[in-house]
Motif scaffolding. Structure first.
Motif, PDB file in Angstrom:
ATOM      1  N   LYS A   1       0.012  -3.140  -3.175  1.00  0.00           N
ATOM      2  CA  LYS A   1       1.241  -2.530  -2.320  1.00  0.00           C
ATOM      3  C   LYS A   1       2.505  -2.769  -3.084  1.00  0.00           C
ATOM      4  CE  LYS A   1      -1.079  -4.741   1.880  1.00  0.00           C
ATOM      5  NZ  LYS A   1      -1.825  -5.387   3.423  1.00  0.00           N
TER       6      LYS A   1
ATOM      7  N   LYS B   1       5.099   0.459  -4.216  1.00  0.00           N
ATOM      8  CA  LYS B   1       6.803   0.979  -2.873  1.00  0.00           C
ATOM      9  C   LYS B   1       7.835   0.637  -4.635  1.00  0.00           C
ATOM     10  CE  LYS B   1       6.167  -2.530  -0.029  1.00  0.00           C
ATOM     11  NZ  LYS B   1       6.902  -4.575   0.672  1.00  0.00           N
TER      12      LYS B   1
ATOM     13  N   CYS C   1      -5.541  -1.373  -6.797  1.00  0.00           N
ATOM     14  CA  CYS C   1      -6.806  -0.837  -5.386  1.00  0.00           C
ATOM     15  C   CYS C   1      -7.843  -0.506  -5.803  1.00  0.00           C
ATOM     16  CB  CYS C   1      -6.498   0.438  -4.262  1.00  0.00           C
ATOM     17  SG  CYS C   1      -4.701  -0.116  -3.474  1.00  0.00           S
TER      18      CYS C   1
ATOM     19  N   ASP D   1      -7.991  -1.743   4.001  1.00  0.00           N
ATOM     20  CA  ASP D   1      -6.282  -1.139   3.483  1.00  0.00           C
ATOM     21  C   ASP D   1      -6.287  -1.045   2.807  1.00  0.00           C
ATOM     22  OD1 ASP D   1      -4.027  -1.701   3.950  1.00  0.00           O
ATOM     23  OD2 ASP D   1      -3.597  -4.001   4.014  1.00  0.00           O
TER      24      ASP D   1
ATOM     25  N   GLN E   1      -4.016   2.432   0.879  1.00  0.00           N
ATOM     26  CA  GLN E   1      -3.119   2.188  -0.081  1.00  0.00           C
ATOM     27  C   GLN E   1      -3.491   2.997  -1.460  1.00  0.00           C
ATOM     28  OE1 GLN E   1      -0.441   0.239   0.332  1.00  0.00           O
ATOM     29  NE2 GLN E   1      -1.338  -0.395   2.749  1.00  0.00           N
TER      30      GLN E   1
ATOM     31  N   GLU F   1      -2.563   6.502   0.196  1.00  0.00           N
ATOM     32  CA  GLU F   1      -0.503   6.015  -0.958  1.00  0.00           C
ATOM     33  C   GLU F   1      -0.529   6.592  -2.150  1.00  0.00           C
ATOM     34  OE1 GLU F   1       1.121   6.368   1.373  1.00  0.00           O
ATOM     35  OE2 GLU F   1       0.534   5.665   3.766  1.00  0.00           O
TER      36      GLU F   1
END
Length: 479
Positions: free
Chosen positions: A291, A295, A306, A318, A322, A325
């Motif tokens: 995460k 960012k 991940c 989750d 991620q 993303e």
């Protein structure tokens, strides 16, 4: 009169001394009678007294008072070294406790006194089997054959030496090596019921809770052991190791929450390095690291973190989100859609996941459409005049009449150039295109609302541009 009084006083003192001595002797006799009863019984060697002794020993064994039973038997043998049955009972008890060398000596002593006793010989043979099984289990633990080692250990505990704490602890170590943490908790719990201060059982049970990520319970086990032995090396190591892991983890999470992202990355990595085998905890460290990396825009590194989390727990939704993303960051649109779609299927009520999936699907669709700016070789901020200039240059370059040897390629190129200009040369269409609207029909292949400069068929084509050829004085040209 005075001599008579002195004599009377002397006699009184003597009588007091005599009475005091008598009381002391009676007290000593009573203590001997009370505390040395097993010894007296053994000295009598009467069948009834010996039978009572062995019955008491048997009852103590049933309630797991092994020390009391051994003390009775040792006292009886010391009082009467010829008491055969005491040797046999002691040998059997020592075998159950897996004190094999002492047990063997007692069996052999009994057989010297009573040669050929089949029951004793059978138990001596069982002793040898138990010792062999225990040694084999210990060796197999070192070689990693856990399943076979457990079979040998069960043979020791269940058949030959049911009171053997060493074998029970060996079984717990084997279960821990096999990652059967529930089994460790259960088996170590039985040992602690018999001996609540068994340090090795506390250590092993604490480790099982540790690997289940139940850290509070693990710490309580370590602390209880350290209260009994503050200098126990393994307990100190595991206790302070866990405290350090929790400290590093909290520091990483706090820095992430405070926006100190690069420092959080280093803290997460440091925490992961402390115990690479702690899967139940590390899965959350990998996810937290992923995460943070997202960012700060490190998509490739985020995918790696991940992936580690999903390898440890493939059902971690989750981590799937991620991962999607992170793949968006690396412009792996298809991969992002696949991961987010899987996450949405597993949790269809989560609105955040659905929104992320819609973004990924839109990005995928946009990535698959023609990049008109790229085709014309201009930037997305190019002015109208720059677009016209680029169009003129490319149209002349790829004019079919100038590319006789590769006419088919030139025609395809010319179509793309014309379609690009149709969108980018129109202010409204260009705005909609820049906003990501689906306007593929406006110039995606000339079959929709666009135009095809070669739709007339044959070899004679005429191109007309409103206001002439962009950027030139031609009103049109023919070929």
């Amino acid at each position: 009169m005075e001599p008579l009084m002195k004599l009377w006083s002397f006699d009184l003192v003597a009588w007091r001394g005599f009475l005091f001595s008598a009381l002391i002797l009676n007290f000593i006799f009573a203590c001997q009678l009370f505390f040395l009863q097993p010894l007296v019984s053994a000295l009598d060697t009467k069948p009834g007294d010996a039978a009572a002794l062995f019955e008491r020993v048997t009852q103590n064994v049933k309630v797991k008072k092994y020390s009391e039973s051994l003390n009775d038997l040792n006292a009886a043998i010391e009082a009467d070294p010829t008491l055969q049955e005491a040797y046999w009972h002691r040998a059997s008890l020592l075998r159950q406790l897996c004190r094999y060398e002492e047990s063997e000596k007692s069996y052999k002593k009994f057989l010297e006194m009573k040669p050929g006793d089949s029951a004793a010989e059978k138990e001596l043979s069982q002793l040898q089997q138990a010792k062999s099984a225990f040694d084999s289990a210990t060796n197999l633990l070192d070689t990693g054959d856990i399943k076979k080692a457990l079979e040998y250990t069960d043979k020791v505990v269940l058949v030959f030496s049911p009171a053997c704490s060493k074998a029970k602890l060996l079984k717990v170590r084997l279960l821990l090596a096999d990652r059967d943490y529930s089994g460790v908790i259960s088996e170590a719990g039985y040992i602690l019921k018999e001996d609540e201060d068994n340090l090795e059982a506390l250590l092993l049970r604490g480790r099982a809770y540790y690997y289940l990520a139940d850290h509070d319970v693990a710490l309580r086990h370590y602390q209880k052991g350290l209260r009994s032995d503050p200098e126990h090396g393994e307990l100190k190591k595991t206790y302070f190791g866990l405290k350090n892991l929790l400290k590093k983890t909290k520091s990483a999470e706090d820095n992430a929450n405070k926006g100190k992202l690069r420092l959080a990355v280093e803290e997460y990595k440091a925490a992961l390095a402390l115990d690479p085998n702690h899967s139940a905890h590390n899965v959350n460290l990998h996810l937290g690291l992923c995460k943070v990396l997202i960012k700060i825009g490190r998509g490739k590194d985020a995918i790696s973190s991940c992936s580690e989390a999903l390898e440890l727990d493939g059902e971690l939704i989750d981590a799937l989100v991620q991962m999607g993303e992170a793949k968006i960051l690396t412009e792996d649109w298809e991969g992002a859609v696949a991961d987010l779609k899987e996450a949405a299927e597993k949790n269809p009520q989560d609105r955040t996941i659905r929104e992320a999936l819609m973004r990924a699907e839109r990005s995928l669709k946009l990535s698959q459409r023609k990049d008109w700016y790229k085709i014309l070789g201009v930037s997305k901020t190019a002015s109208v005049s720059e677009i016209k200039k680029a169009y003129k240059k490319l149209a002349l370059q790829w004019h079919p009449d100038k590319n006789v040897d590769n006419r088919e390629e030139a025609e395809n190129k010319f179509r793309e150039i014309a379609a690009a200009y149709e969108v980018l040369g129109d202010e409204e269409k260009r705005t909609r295109y820049d906003q990501g609207e689906d306007i593929d029909d406006m110039g995606s292949g000339m079959g929709g609302g666009g135009f095809d400069p070669f739709s007339g068929g044959g070899q004679q084509y005429t191109f007309h541009f409103e206001g002439g050829f962009p950027g030139s004085g031609f009103g049109g040209f023919h070929f």
